[in-house]
Design a protein around this motif. Sequence first.
Motif, PDB file in Angstrom:
ATOM      1  N   ALA A  98      -7.142  42.749  26.747  1.00 41.30           N
ATOM      2  CA  ALA A  98      -6.329  43.615  25.749  1.00 41.30           C
ATOM      3  C   ALA A  98      -6.667  44.932  25.653  1.00 41.30           C
ATOM      4  O   ALA A  98      -6.517  45.579  24.610  1.00 41.30           O
ATOM      5  N   VAL A  99      -7.018  45.636  26.907  1.00 41.83           N
ATOM      6  CA  VAL A  99      -7.312  47.041  27.116  1.00 41.83           C
ATOM      7  C   VAL A  99      -6.386  47.836  27.638  1.00 41.83           C
ATOM      8  O   VAL A  99      -6.146  47.214  28.932  1.00 41.83           O
ATOM      9  N   VAL A 100      -6.014  48.710  27.173  1.00 40.73           N
ATOM     10  CA  VAL A 100      -4.951  49.392  27.846  1.00 40.73           C
ATOM     11  C   VAL A 100      -5.253  50.994  28.049  1.00 40.73           C
ATOM     12  O   VAL A 100      -6.017  51.471  27.033  1.00 40.73           O
ATOM     13  N   LYS A 144      -7.391  48.313  17.733  1.00 38.12           N
ATOM     14  CA  LYS A 144      -8.477  47.732  17.232  1.00 38.12           C
ATOM     15  C   LYS A 144      -9.788  48.612  17.223  1.00 38.12           C
ATOM     16  O   LYS A 144     -10.550  49.100  16.602  1.00 38.12           O
ATOM     17  N   GLU A 145     -10.055  49.172  18.573  1.00 43.75           N
ATOM     18  CA  GLU A 145     -10.788  50.330  18.900  1.00 43.75           C
ATOM     19  C   GLU A 145     -10.377  51.181  20.037  1.00 43.75           C
ATOM     20  O   GLU A 145      -9.208  50.728  20.434  1.00 43.75           O
ATOM     21  N   MET A 146     -10.788  52.308  20.210  1.00 43.17           N
ATOM     22  CA  MET A 146     -10.513  53.301  21.231  1.00 43.17           C
ATOM     23  C   MET A 146     -11.677  53.954  21.754  1.00 43.17           C
ATOM     24  O   MET A 146     -12.683  54.055  21.185  1.00 43.17           O
ATOM     25  N   SER A 147     -11.487  54.694  22.967  1.00 44.24           N
ATOM     26  CA  SER A 147     -12.572  55.487  23.488  1.00 44.24           C
ATOM     27  C   SER A 147     -11.663  56.495  24.317  1.00 44.24           C
ATOM     28  O   SER A 147     -10.727  56.080  25.086  1.00 44.24           O
ATOM     29  N   PHE A 148     -12.566  57.753  24.722  1.00 47.40           N
ATOM     30  CA  PHE A 148     -12.104  58.625  25.475  1.00 47.40           C
ATOM     31  C   PHE A 148     -12.980  58.830  26.625  1.00 47.40           C
ATOM     32  O   PHE A 148     -14.464  58.938  26.215  1.00 47.40           O
ATOM     33  N   VAL A 201      -7.491  57.929  27.805  1.00 48.67           N
ATOM     34  CA  VAL A 201      -7.651  57.064  26.563  1.00 48.67           C
ATOM     35  C   VAL A 201      -7.634  55.847  26.741  1.00 48.67           C
ATOM     36  O   VAL A 201      -6.584  55.300  27.662  1.00 48.67           O
ATOM     37  N   SER A 202      -8.439  54.835  26.301  1.00 47.58           N
ATOM     38  CA  SER A 202      -8.647  53.679  26.479  1.00 47.58           C
ATOM     39  C   SER A 202      -8.324  53.044  25.182  1.00 47.58           C
ATOM     40  O   SER A 202      -9.344  53.173  24.066  1.00 47.58           O
ATOM     41  N   VAL A 203      -7.676  51.893  25.006  1.00 52.37           N
ATOM     42  CA  VAL A 203      -7.144  51.459  23.504  1.00 52.37           C
ATOM     43  C   VAL A 203      -7.405  49.987  23.491  1.00 52.37           C
ATOM     44  O   VAL A 203      -6.932  48.919  24.402  1.00 52.37           O
ATOM     45  N   LYS A 204      -8.144  49.450  22.742  1.00 53.04           N
ATOM     46  CA  LYS A 204      -8.237  47.869  22.685  1.00 53.04           C
ATOM     47  C   LYS A 204      -7.338  47.285  21.448  1.00 53.04           C
ATOM     48  O   LYS A 204      -7.579  47.943  20.382  1.00 53.04           O
ATOM     49  N   LEU A 205      -6.351  46.627  21.945  1.00 52.98           N
ATOM     50  CA  LEU A 205      -5.344  46.346  20.835  1.00 52.98           C
ATOM     51  C   LEU A 205      -5.666  45.092  20.380  1.00 52.98           C
ATOM     52  O   LEU A 205      -6.445  43.914  20.541  1.00 52.98           O
ATOM     53  N   GLN A 206      -5.131  44.778  19.008  1.00 49.82           N
ATOM     54  CA  GLN A 206      -5.350  43.545  18.149  1.00 49.82           C
ATOM     55  C   GLN A 206      -4.387  42.701  18.750  1.00 49.82           C
ATOM     56  O   GLN A 206      -3.237  42.779  19.519  1.00 49.82           O
ATOM     57  N   SER A 207      -4.997  41.464  18.743  1.00 41.70           N
ATOM     58  CA  SER A 207      -4.246  40.200  19.274  1.00 41.70           C
ATOM     59  C   SER A 207      -3.021  40.060  18.348  1.00 41.70           C
ATOM     60  O   SER A 207      -2.963  40.462  17.023  1.00 41.70           O
ATOM     61  N   THR A 239     -19.473  52.327  25.313  1.00 47.68           N
ATOM     62  CA  THR A 239     -20.200  51.130  25.743  1.00 47.68           C
ATOM     63  C   THR A 239     -19.770  49.857  24.672  1.00 47.68           C
ATOM     64  O   THR A 239     -19.745  48.667  24.923  1.00 47.68           O
ATOM     65  N   THR A 240     -19.566  50.497  23.224  1.00 46.64           N
ATOM     66  CA  THR A 240     -19.364  49.195  21.997  1.00 46.64           C
ATOM     67  C   THR A 240     -17.833  48.789  22.381  1.00 46.64           C
ATOM     68  O   THR A 240     -17.777  47.644  22.416  1.00 46.64           O
ATOM     69  N   MET A 241     -17.015  49.583  22.735  1.00 43.32           N
ATOM     70  CA  MET A 241     -15.534  49.111  22.909  1.00 43.32           C
ATOM     71  C   MET A 241     -15.486  48.304  24.089  1.00 43.32           C
ATOM     72  O   MET A 241     -14.841  47.156  24.097  1.00 43.32           O
TER      73      MET A 241
END
Length: 783
Positions: free
Chosen positions: A454-456, A480-484, A609-615, A521-523
């Motif tokens: 679920a990471v885009v 849910k989370e994001m990272s650059f 940009v990386s985004v972890k999506l909620q289910s 690292t967390t995401m």
Amino acid sequence: MFITTALRNIRRNFSYTFLNVFGLGLGVATCLVIFLVVRNELSYDNYHKKADRTYRVTLNAIDFNPSVSMAIAPAMRSDFPELEISQSWFRYGGMVKIGEHRYNEKGYFFADQQFTSIFDFQWMAGNARTALTAPNTVVLTESMAKKYFGKENAMGQVIRLDNAYDLKVTGIIKDQPANTHIPFLFLVSFETLAKELEPAGMNFYAIMGGTTYIVVPEHYDVDQLRKRIPSFIKSHWGNDIAKDARLPLQPMLDIHYDTRYLGGGASPTVSKNSYKALGAIGLLIIIIAAINFINLSTAQSIKRAKEVGVRKVLGADRRQLIRQFLGETSVLVLVAVVLGTLAASLFLSKATDWLEINIGPAALADPVVMLFIGGLTLLLILLAGVYPAFVQSAFNPISAFKNMRAPVVRGFSLRKSLVVVQFVISQLLIIGTLVVAWQMDFFRNQDLGFNKEAVVSFPLPDRSKREIIRQQLAADPGVKEMSFSSGAPGYSNNFAPFSAPDRGLDKDDVTELKFIDEHYTTMFGIKLLAGAGLVPLQGVDTLNQVLVNETLIHKLGIQNPQEAIGARFKGVGRTLTIKGVVQDFQSESKHKLRRPVILRYNADRLYDVSVKLQSGNMVKTMARIDKMWSTMFPEELFEYEFLDDHIANFYRQEQKLYTAFRLFAGIAILIGCLGLYGLIAFAAIQRTKEVGIRKVLGASMTSIVYLFSKEFIWLIVIAFCIAAPIAYYMMDNWLQNFAYHISIGVGVFLLAIAASFIIAGLTIATQTIKAAVANPVKALRSE
């Protein structure tokens, strides 16, 4: 006369004729499809007239890289004036704007004028010698010209690329064949960005995706050229670089098959052995189909023994009988080939879709393909017709009248051998399919060292708006989370040398370099083994403090992650201090061993940009992100990629091979089952009286089924003993293409022989149960 007799025999034994023709036709159709696929895949780039004299200049310092510095081509033009030299730069994607219409396009080149003289393109408009000479010019493929301008003349029109270049259309060429290692949608003149690349491009190790091709004169000694390369490097870049770096000349006709350069070209590489294996499957399938024909023909020869006896008594000699039986075989084979060719034309588009190869039914009209069909027809007539013809024509007329079974004792022995061959082939294919399936499962499900679900990811056009995007994404309930970063795990786009002279590592090693923020690292769930994470502070000390992976500290001779904290090494042109150690994670495909990795904070390099999506409803979440992104960057088109899809692309070639194995192994097994079904059906008819007597004497259905099955059980066991070591050797060699792979255990072979027993058992049972439950009185009366 032979044709008339053949047609009468076909009507009299229609069920066996149908099995023969259907099995042979299916084999022909499959063999034709495989031939077209293999021919297409093994003929990459050979349509270029200079293909056999064209080489790609590559880099091999520590690893193999298909790209070289932009400085290589100008230097080679100076030192090797006898060569044709072209410089190009492949871009994986860009945005094209035509008026108010915008398109995200995948794959184009910045190419110099020599590019169009080295490679052969069919020009529909424009001058091949001058089309790419001036800056800000573009040559479109036919499909792109129609897409952008419809029926309007594209010549002289202007397209805007990446909101940076206004390009005038100076040429239109035919779309390239699918079997090329340089697929592209359009060519932009290299002069358009030559000046932008010059400052960084003069460094030998400034690898930015540039590609250099050379064409040697006819009868030129390429080995002598290779021997001159080291002194060429030394004269331009000094002895320090020359002692470690090499510039291998890679033949263009080998590029598509050279897996040392994985991930570095416009077209993915694949081992030639994969398609040779596919060709072998095609050969095995046609062998199985021919074996079926021989088995059924020799089995039916028992019924025709009396016919042969009568003909011989009436004066027919053996040559006449051979011609008759070969004539009958020829009729059946021709019918099967015609039906198989029609089936191949219908099935080809579907098969090539599954295999992701572009081959149309028109390929069947190619003279080479037609010659192959003719040769295959002749081969099948000889394989399937000669032995049965000689067996049937050799019947002794007296023996034929006295005992219809006697003449085929030797024939039956041959049928056992041929059935063993069929089971050997089937088990080879079953084992091969299982190994490929388990390796594919290993690719998909084994621990990568990070969380990809679920990471885009999508690019950030303007880094000054990073904090605004962060705030808006954080406010979205679907995020849910994001990272650059400079790229999520699985995206390898920055590499740097590193060394540690004080630890005995004097020679540079290749290291993957990722620029990350404090959430990376967390995401992604990358485990921190020792030390602390990075902090978002800009400064010399912060830039020099890095996270590294386990592989890097092992290169430094450190085994315990805790002992690595504070250790120093040279990398990216400075001395770096290890602040933390993370668990190894897979950034490239499992074809390659995991590299040393440096994770470093640098706010200026966080362009992804990386985004972890909620289910839940991810579609609606992505729609909201698209709207937000498009509002902030109205001149751009929103484009994203799910991380698990990106990783799956690493193994696209293996997935194609797996699809081919499943498809064609299934067909081979089906053809084998048809033959086995025919043999059992014929045996049941021949032993009708025996079965009736056994039932009258009290035989059970189980014993009747065992009566027909026992000899095939032993044939399967014999075939397994032959197939198992061959399959192990072949598949173990295939697995060596991967740095990480499964081990071939006993379970594969147990499943294979179990599958063979089940397949054969079900085939045999369909006929033997029918014979076992038949009324014995009716069976005895039928005799």
